[in-house]
Design a protein around this motif. Sequence first.
Motif, PDB file in Angstrom:
ATOM      1  N   ASN A  35     -56.695  86.133 -28.211  1.00 53.15           N
ATOM      2  CA  ASN A  35     -57.063  85.435 -29.436  1.00 53.15           C
ATOM      3  C   ASN A  35     -57.343  86.393 -30.585  1.00 53.15           C
ATOM      4  OD1 ASN A  35     -56.784  82.899 -28.388  1.00 53.15           O
ATOM      5  ND2 ASN A  35     -58.924  82.734 -27.761  1.00 53.15           N
ATOM      6  N   LYS A  36     -57.901  87.564 -30.283  1.00 53.62           N
ATOM      7  CA  LYS A  36     -58.272  88.505 -31.329  1.00 53.62           C
ATOM      8  C   LYS A  36     -57.346  89.710 -31.434  1.00 53.62           C
ATOM      9  CE  LYS A  36     -63.206  87.566 -31.303  1.00 53.62           C
ATOM     10  NZ  LYS A  36     -64.541  88.152 -31.190  1.00 53.62           N
ATOM     11  N   GLU A  37     -56.804  90.177 -30.334  1.00 54.74           N
ATOM     12  CA  GLU A  37     -56.050  91.433 -30.303  1.00 54.74           C
ATOM     13  C   GLU A  37     -54.613  91.188 -29.857  1.00 54.74           C
ATOM     14  OE1 GLU A  37     -57.746  94.011 -31.367  1.00 54.74           O
ATOM     15  OE2 GLU A  37     -59.789  93.281 -31.089  1.00 54.74           O
ATOM     16  N   ILE A  38     -53.777  92.237 -30.029  1.00 55.55           N
ATOM     17  CA  ILE A  38     -52.405  92.208 -29.519  1.00 55.55           C
ATOM     18  C   ILE A  38     -52.094  93.593 -28.957  1.00 55.55           C
ATOM     19  CG2 ILE A  38     -51.323  92.756 -31.744  1.00 55.55           C
ATOM     20  CD1 ILE A  38     -49.154  90.606 -30.786  1.00 55.55           C
ATOM     21  N   TYR A  39     -51.415  93.634 -27.827  1.00 55.60           N
ATOM     22  CA  TYR A  39     -51.139  94.864 -27.109  1.00 55.60           C
ATOM     23  C   TYR A  39     -49.644  94.952 -26.824  1.00 55.60           C
ATOM     24  CZ  TYR A  39     -56.113  94.241 -26.072  1.00 55.60           C
ATOM     25  OH  TYR A  39     -57.464  94.034 -26.171  1.00 55.60           O
ATOM     26  N   ALA A  40     -49.095  96.160 -26.875  1.00 56.54           N
ATOM     27  CA  ALA A  40     -47.684  96.374 -26.557  1.00 56.54           C
ATOM     28  C   ALA A  40     -47.562  97.625 -25.692  1.00 56.54           C
ATOM     29  CB  ALA A  40     -46.860  96.531 -27.826  1.00 56.54           C
ATOM     30  N   GLN A  41     -46.751  97.541 -24.647  1.00 53.03           N
ATOM     31  CA  GLN A  41     -46.514  98.676 -23.757  1.00 53.03           C
ATOM     32  C   GLN A  41     -45.024  98.829 -23.539  1.00 53.03           C
ATOM     33  OE1 GLN A  41     -48.874  99.058 -20.080  1.00 53.03           O
ATOM     34  NE2 GLN A  41     -49.591  96.996 -20.572  1.00 53.03           N
ATOM     35  N   ILE A  42     -44.579 100.057 -23.405  1.00 55.69           N
ATOM     36  CA  ILE A  42     -43.200 100.327 -23.009  1.00 55.69           C
ATOM     37  C   ILE A  42     -43.266 100.851 -21.584  1.00 55.69           C
ATOM     38  CG2 ILE A  42     -41.154 101.700 -23.458  1.00 55.69           C
ATOM     39  CD1 ILE A  42     -41.809 101.491 -26.399  1.00 55.69           C
TER      40      ILE A  42
END
Length: 115
Positions: A35-42
């Motif tokens: 709801n508050k954050e966004i994360y991205a991983q390769i």
Amino acid sequence: MALSRSERRNRIRRRIRKVSFGTSARPRLSVFRSNKEIYAQIIDDNEGKTLAAASSRDIEAKGTKSEIAAQVGKAVAEKAKAAGIEAVAFDRGGYLYHGRIKSLAEGAREAGLKF
């Protein structure tokens, strides 16, 4: 009986993961949105290693959630370029390609990542 929102997302996520697989030549760009954050991983699924990662907690960003997501996409793309990664397979994690997920993808594309 109708599925809950999280059950529906997990069903879609499993269906996507059947075909989306990260290799060393073309790793997977995985996205998680809270709801508050966004994360991205390769991720290289053959090795089971995360090659690059960025999140809205790591960067100093101001603006709307969509603007912050675009900045996270640019940050993860820059880290990927530094690691020698040019192309990825996009894994939206069961979320609709809309809003913050779309902004992150467009930010990564603007920074030169191909998918």
